[in-house]
Scaffold this motif. Sequence first.
Motif, PDB file in Angstrom:
ATOM      1  N   ASP A 218       0.832  -1.211   0.000  1.00 37.62           N
ATOM      2  CA  ASP A 218       0.000   0.000   0.000  1.00 37.62           C
ATOM      3  C   ASP A 218       0.862   1.255   0.000  1.00 37.62           C
ATOM      4  O   ASP A 218       0.553   2.234  -0.682  1.00 37.62           O
TER       5      ASP A 218
ATOM      6  N   ASP B  13       2.442   1.550  -3.413  1.00 39.28           N
ATOM      7  CA  ASP B  13       1.411   1.947  -4.368  1.00 39.28           C
ATOM      8  C   ASP B  13       1.141   3.444  -4.246  1.00 39.28           C
ATOM      9  O   ASP B  13       1.009   4.151  -5.254  1.00 39.28           O
ATOM     10  N   ALA B  14       1.072   3.932  -2.992  1.00 39.17           N
ATOM     11  CA  ALA B  14       0.853   5.363  -2.765  1.00 39.17           C
ATOM     12  C   ALA B  14       2.034   6.182  -3.269  1.00 39.17           C
ATOM     13  O   ALA B  14       1.856   7.235  -3.895  1.00 39.17           O
TER      14      ALA B  14
ATOM     15  N   LYS C  35       2.075   6.541  -6.994  1.00 39.08           N
ATOM     16  CA  LYS C  35       0.987   7.370  -7.529  1.00 39.08           C
ATOM     17  C   LYS C  35       1.025   8.795  -6.997  1.00 39.08           C
ATOM     18  O   LYS C  35       0.079   9.555  -7.171  1.00 39.08           O
ATOM     19  N   GLN C  36       2.139   9.139  -6.328  1.00 28.30           N
ATOM     20  CA  GLN C  36       2.280  10.506  -5.831  1.00 28.30           C
ATOM     21  C   GLN C  36       2.439  11.481  -6.997  1.00 28.30           C
ATOM     22  O   GLN C  36       3.074  11.159  -7.999  1.00 28.30           O
TER      23      GLN C  36
ATOM     24  N   GLN D 227       5.241  16.227  -5.313  1.00 26.63           N
ATOM     25  CA  GLN D 227       5.595  15.744  -3.988  1.00 26.63           C
ATOM     26  C   GLN D 227       7.092  15.427  -3.899  1.00 26.63           C
ATOM     27  O   GLN D 227       7.713  15.641  -2.867  1.00 26.63           O
TER      28      GLN D 227
ATOM     29  N   ASP E 284      -2.422   8.429   2.554  1.00 22.91           N
ATOM     30  CA  ASP E 284      -3.572   9.325   2.401  1.00 22.91           C
ATOM     31  C   ASP E 284      -3.261  10.592   1.625  1.00 22.91           C
ATOM     32  O   ASP E 284      -4.160  11.396   1.379  1.00 22.91           O
ATOM     33  N   SER E 285      -1.990  10.802   1.275  1.00 28.25           N
ATOM     34  CA  SER E 285      -1.639  12.022   0.554  1.00 28.25           C
ATOM     35  C   SER E 285      -2.267  12.000  -0.843  1.00 28.25           C
ATOM     36  O   SER E 285      -2.565  10.933  -1.382  1.00 28.25           O
TER      37      SER E 285
ATOM     38  N   ARG F 299      -3.210  11.696  -4.593  1.00 32.41           N
ATOM     39  CA  ARG F 299      -2.626  10.936  -5.693  1.00 32.41           C
ATOM     40  C   ARG F 299      -2.580  11.816  -6.953  1.00 32.41           C
ATOM     41  O   ARG F 299      -3.276  12.805  -7.066  1.00 32.41           O
ATOM     42  N   GLN F 300      -1.734  11.402  -7.878  1.00 30.28           N
ATOM     43  CA  GLN F 300      -1.709  12.076  -9.171  1.00 30.28           C
ATOM     44  C   GLN F 300      -3.059  11.871  -9.850  1.00 30.28           C
ATOM     45  O   GLN F 300      -3.536  10.746  -9.985  1.00 30.28           O
ATOM     46  N   LYS F 301      -3.695  12.954 -10.248  1.00 32.13           N
ATOM     47  CA  LYS F 301      -5.033  12.859 -10.835  1.00 32.13           C
ATOM     48  C   LYS F 301      -4.948  12.799 -12.358  1.00 32.13           C
ATOM     49  O   LYS F 301      -4.195  13.559 -12.977  1.00 32.13           O
TER      50      LYS F 301
ATOM     51  N   HIS G 293      -4.637   7.752 -17.340  1.00 37.00           N
ATOM     52  CA  HIS G 293      -3.207   7.520 -17.107  1.00 37.00           C
ATOM     53  C   HIS G 293      -2.628   6.533 -18.114  1.00 37.00           C
ATOM     54  O   HIS G 293      -1.537   6.741 -18.661  1.00 37.00           O
TER      55      HIS G 293
END
Length: 580
Positions: A103, A106-107, A110-111, A115, A323-324, A326-328, A411
Amino acid sequence: MDHLITFWPIFKRLIVYLIPFKKKFIIALFLLLSGSIAEVLGPVLISYFINNILSKHQLHLKIIAFIITIYILLQIISVFLNYFQSIFFNKIAVKVINKIRQDVMDAALKQPISQFDSQPIGQMISKVTNDTEAVKEIYDTVVPTLFKSVTLIFIILFTMFTLEWRMAIIALCILPIIVTIMFIYQKYSTPHLRSVRSYLADINNKFNETINGMNVIQQFRQQKRFENSIKNSSEQHYIARMKILKLEGILLRPLLSLVSALVLCNFILLFSYFQIGAFEVGLLYVFITYLGRLNEPLISITIQQSLLQKSIVAGERIFSLIDSPRQKYGNDKSTLNSGKITINNVSFKYKNCTKNTLKNINMTINSNSFVSFVGATGSGKSTLANLLMGYYPIKYGTIYLDDKPIDSISHCILRKHILMVQQDPIILSDTVFANITLGREASEEQVWKILDTVHLSSLVESMPKGIYSILGEEGNNLSSGQKQLLSMARILIIPPKILILDEATANIDSETEKLIQQALLSIRNKSTLVVIAHRLSTILESDAIVVLKNGKIVEIGRHEALLRNKSVYYKMYKCQSNKN
């Protein structure tokens, strides 16, 4: 109460990770409970032996042998049950931590790129490694130890009340004192624990920075400065850690041992106060034994409090990453039919910057054309390339790809149809084949053909295992030019609709530059080429050269036309020509 507000949500969230393993967890708890019961029954047998056999001098060998056998069996059963519950808990802990690490990674993957502009890499590595190891203690140490300790306390107190309620009440007085000590410890230790985790992450970051920059450090003789920097961080970590140890030294075992000693004194006073025969010697033995055994789980609970706090603080850091934002990206998964680019009134500035890096950029790049962006350092060339890649959200203006707003494109479509060759390409510590294909389907024959195209086949043939030879970490056994050619080979597996070269020829020799230009010819009719150039000799054949200055387009046209204008581009070209 603030520490409780932050504690419980994180703790409950960590416990949720146990849900997929609840059956194994229940089995482990049952084994632990059974082992605890077997452990507690031992003193009851000894008490029976003292009161009914030893004190009455009725030494029946069969009964004694039976008691000894049962006592030994109980101890053996307790040992085996505790062994198996430990195995179960550790297996669960390892699987849970693997899931948490997945997790976290994965986070991290996808930052938003922004960041990584502000967050040191060492701190992120610390969250994936050190913090997850700290969290692991919840599952393999804290939870089983707390459950076992609480179970032992209840079983011991139940047995005490069954044997003699007055002495049990005295023993019970220790519980509210322990709870008070735990809350005091939690309140004062949490800030220090946060500092410890922060300093540890800072140390990791500085080690990472030092190792990566070793050439520069040694070249400019900065060893002492970096050594002092790490030393200062280590000292701060040591000071914060010592504050926690002092709290533990005051509030944990010494204070609890004192409380237990006072309770034991009350036992002795109570035993001596009543008349002879009111209490049996065996009963006193049981209570003294149980008091010692009651003391241990209480101390364990308080010690686990320290580990729990470390795990919660580590969990807090982990979940801050998970929880930060993610790249949208958009939801449009339809393929791009062309490499047309439209930049409509785009302005952009980086986070924490007051000035715009790009200002009102407007232009259209036709599909399969060759467009170059040039300008001085800081003019906005690489920023524009990053925006085309979708790395940063655009707040002012819009970029259209194949007449679709870039923020509406998914993406997978962006990464399939837009690729970039950077100035310093990333080479994986893997085979040549894996570095070129990057998980995409490709045959050996296709890879060899691509290696011929980028003029790397002779180099790879000279390697021990050909395309299955392992490249060194970050490609340290390749030259800068060979790294660039390898990154070009990646592009040729599936030519994109849009190919961006961000100063890709800045650090290579002219011969390698010509090889890259030849490789580009193979995809010239298939892709839109966007070249961010420092060396102007690489862009003379461009369909259009865009000159940026202070984030604005000041000139645009073909090479010959821009030279006739005798403006910014003319001066840049003459300056480089004179140097050459």
